[in-house]
Design a protein around this motif. Structure first.
Motif, PDB file in Angstrom:
ATOM      1  N   VAL A  36       0.823  -1.215   0.000  1.00 21.33           N
ATOM      2  CA  VAL A  36       0.000   0.000   0.000  1.00 21.33           C
ATOM      3  C   VAL A  36       0.855   1.263   0.000  1.00 21.33           C
ATOM      4  O   VAL A  36       0.640   2.159  -0.834  1.00 21.33           O
ATOM      5  CB  VAL A  36      -0.998  -0.019   1.167  1.00 21.33           C
ATOM      6  CG1 VAL A  36      -1.863   1.242   1.152  1.00 21.33           C
ATOM      7  CG2 VAL A  36      -1.887  -1.260   1.092  1.00 21.33           C
ATOM      8  N   PRO A  37       1.843   1.424   0.878  1.00 19.11           N
ATOM      9  CA  PRO A  37       2.694   2.616   0.788  1.00 19.11           C
ATOM     10  C   PRO A  37       3.477   2.704  -0.513  1.00 19.11           C
ATOM     11  O   PRO A  37       3.706   3.813  -1.030  1.00 19.11           O
ATOM     12  CB  PRO A  37       3.617   2.505   2.007  1.00 19.11           C
ATOM     13  CG  PRO A  37       3.463   1.147   2.536  1.00 19.11           C
ATOM     14  CD  PRO A  37       2.133   0.654   2.108  1.00 19.11           C
ATOM     15  N   ARG A  38       3.884   1.569  -1.081  1.00 19.50           N
ATOM     16  CA  ARG A  38       4.591   1.615  -2.366  1.00 19.50           C
ATOM     17  C   ARG A  38       3.667   2.148  -3.468  1.00 19.50           C
ATOM     18  O   ARG A  38       4.073   2.982  -4.280  1.00 19.50           O
ATOM     19  CB  ARG A  38       5.095   0.225  -2.758  1.00 19.50           C
ATOM     20  CG  ARG A  38       6.311  -0.236  -1.995  1.00 19.50           C
ATOM     21  CD  ARG A  38       7.029  -1.369  -2.718  1.00 19.50           C
ATOM     22  NE  ARG A  38       6.155  -2.495  -2.999  1.00 19.50           N
ATOM     23  CZ  ARG A  38       5.906  -3.483  -2.149  1.00 19.50           C
ATOM     24  NH1 ARG A  38       6.441  -3.459  -0.938  1.00 19.50           N
ATOM     25  NH2 ARG A  38       5.121  -4.471  -2.492  1.00 19.50           N
ATOM     26  N   GLU A  39       2.440   1.656  -3.487  1.00 23.14           N
ATOM     27  CA  GLU A  39       1.488   2.121  -4.493  1.00 23.14           C
ATOM     28  C   GLU A  39       1.093   3.571  -4.235  1.00 23.14           C
ATOM     29  O   GLU A  39       0.845   4.340  -5.175  1.00 23.14           O
ATOM     30  CB  GLU A  39       0.256   1.222  -4.496  1.00 23.14           C
ATOM     31  CG  GLU A  39       0.519  -0.198  -4.957  1.00 23.14           C
ATOM     32  CD  GLU A  39       0.959  -0.271  -6.405  1.00 23.14           C
ATOM     33  OE1 GLU A  39       0.313   0.374  -7.257  1.00 23.14           O
ATOM     34  OE2 GLU A  39       1.959  -0.962  -6.692  1.00 23.14           O
ATOM     35  N   ALA A  40       1.044   3.955  -2.970  1.00 20.24           N
ATOM     36  CA  ALA A  40       0.668   5.336  -2.622  1.00 20.24           C
ATOM     37  C   ALA A  40       1.646   6.341  -3.213  1.00 20.24           C
ATOM     38  O   ALA A  40       1.250   7.431  -3.650  1.00 20.24           O
ATOM     39  CB  ALA A  40       0.589   5.496  -1.111  1.00 20.24           C
TER      40      ALA A  40
END
Length: 306
Positions: free
Chosen positions: A276-280
């Motif tokens: 999720v943080p990578r995609e964010a």
């Protein structure tokens, strides 16, 4: 069909047991020698939501050099690419590869190993599988198996794969949008994978706990918001209702991240909460809830490795 399942752990064993029970020629491949020996000597026992049965499965530690119709990559996300490389000896011109992993990121590794035009990506919803002992798998549910073409896989070939799963009793269907399918499952995974791993609670216990349910829901809402910001087409209007409905189907289940920590193994949290943080960052956003949850799980992993 002749079907090879690479990674016959908890989920892979459920797939193997049900696909073999309905008449498919199933080859199970796993590095756990005791599990492989037990399957070859006594058969694969499968119990839980589908009943209690014994299935005859051919089991190997390494992929045999024989062509199959379908290869199911059922290892954890971090091992998917390597597993696909090892499975190439079983590929013929007609062979379809179905990669079923939690989270985001592993399908690219599988595609690099086997090619995009034979690859389907799948998700399994609300199974809650475990291995009580070698040669014996248990599962708490079997809500759905959904799959879509990663690249140029022909629709008829994909539908034939889904039909084989339906014949085995799975609620299997094909979908046109792989990304949307993956994110709908990811929203559920992030709600329970890290929270259960950190606390040792089951999915249902996290859902009902007054403190952890808040954290769980925050992780799901954050993933839902990132998906929408990225323009992912997801059929989820209320992320909290979505993850509570998911948990209600398998309240006694332990997510794979928790099971890995209990066994002292590295988990796939980087592909779940960590995704999720990578995609964010792709849409110039942050995902602090999932970032912290990922860090806490990795800290527990580091304690196991000492």
């Amino acid at each position: 069909m002749k079907i090879a399942i690479v990674g016959c752990g908890a989920m892979g064993s459920v797939y193997a047991g049900l696909l073999a029970a309905c008449g498919h020629d199933v080859i199970a491949i796993d590095r756990w020698r005791e599990h492989i020996d037990a399957i070859n000597q006594k058969g694969l026992r499968l119990e839980g939501a589908s009943g209690d049965r014994m299935a005859r499965v051919r089991a190997y530690v390494d992929p045999p050099n024989e062509t199959v119709d379908l290869v199911i990559i059922a290892v954890k996300a971090a091992q998917a690419g390597v597993a696909a490389q090892h499975a190439r000896c079983m590929l013929g011109g007609h062979t379809v590869v179905l990669a079923i992993q939690n989270g985001l990121g592993s399908a690219q590794d599988v595609a690099a190993a086997v090619g995009e035009d034979r690859l389907a990506v799948g998700i399994a919803a609300a199974f809650g599988a475990s291995l009580p002992e070698a040669g014996h798998a248990h599962h708490n549910g079997m809500a759905a198996v959904r799959m879509g073409a990663y690249g140029g896989l022909d629709a008829d070939r994909l539908e034939a794969v889904a039909a084989a799963w339906r014949d085995a009793g799975f609620n299997a269907e094909t979908v046109p949008d792989v990304a949307g399918m993956q994110w709908e499952k990811l929203i559920c995974n992030v709600a329970y994978s890290a929270p259960c791993a950190i606390t040792g609670l089951t999915v249902g216990q996290v859902m009902d706990d007054p403190e952890m349910s808040v954290v769980s829901q925050a992780a799901a809402i954050e993933a839902w918001e990132i998906a929408r910001a990225l323009g992912i087409s997801i059929n989820v209007q209320d992320p909290v209702a979505h993850v509570r409905a998911f948990a209600a189907r398998i309240p006694d289940a332990k997510p794979s991240v928790l099971l890995d920590l209990e066994r002292g193994r590295k988990s796939e949290v980087e592909f779940i909460n960590g995704a999720v943080p990578r995609e964010a960052r792709k849409c110039e956003m942050r995902a602090p809830v999932n970032e912290v949850l990922t860090a806490l799980v990795k800290q527990r992993e580091s304690l196991n490795s000492r």
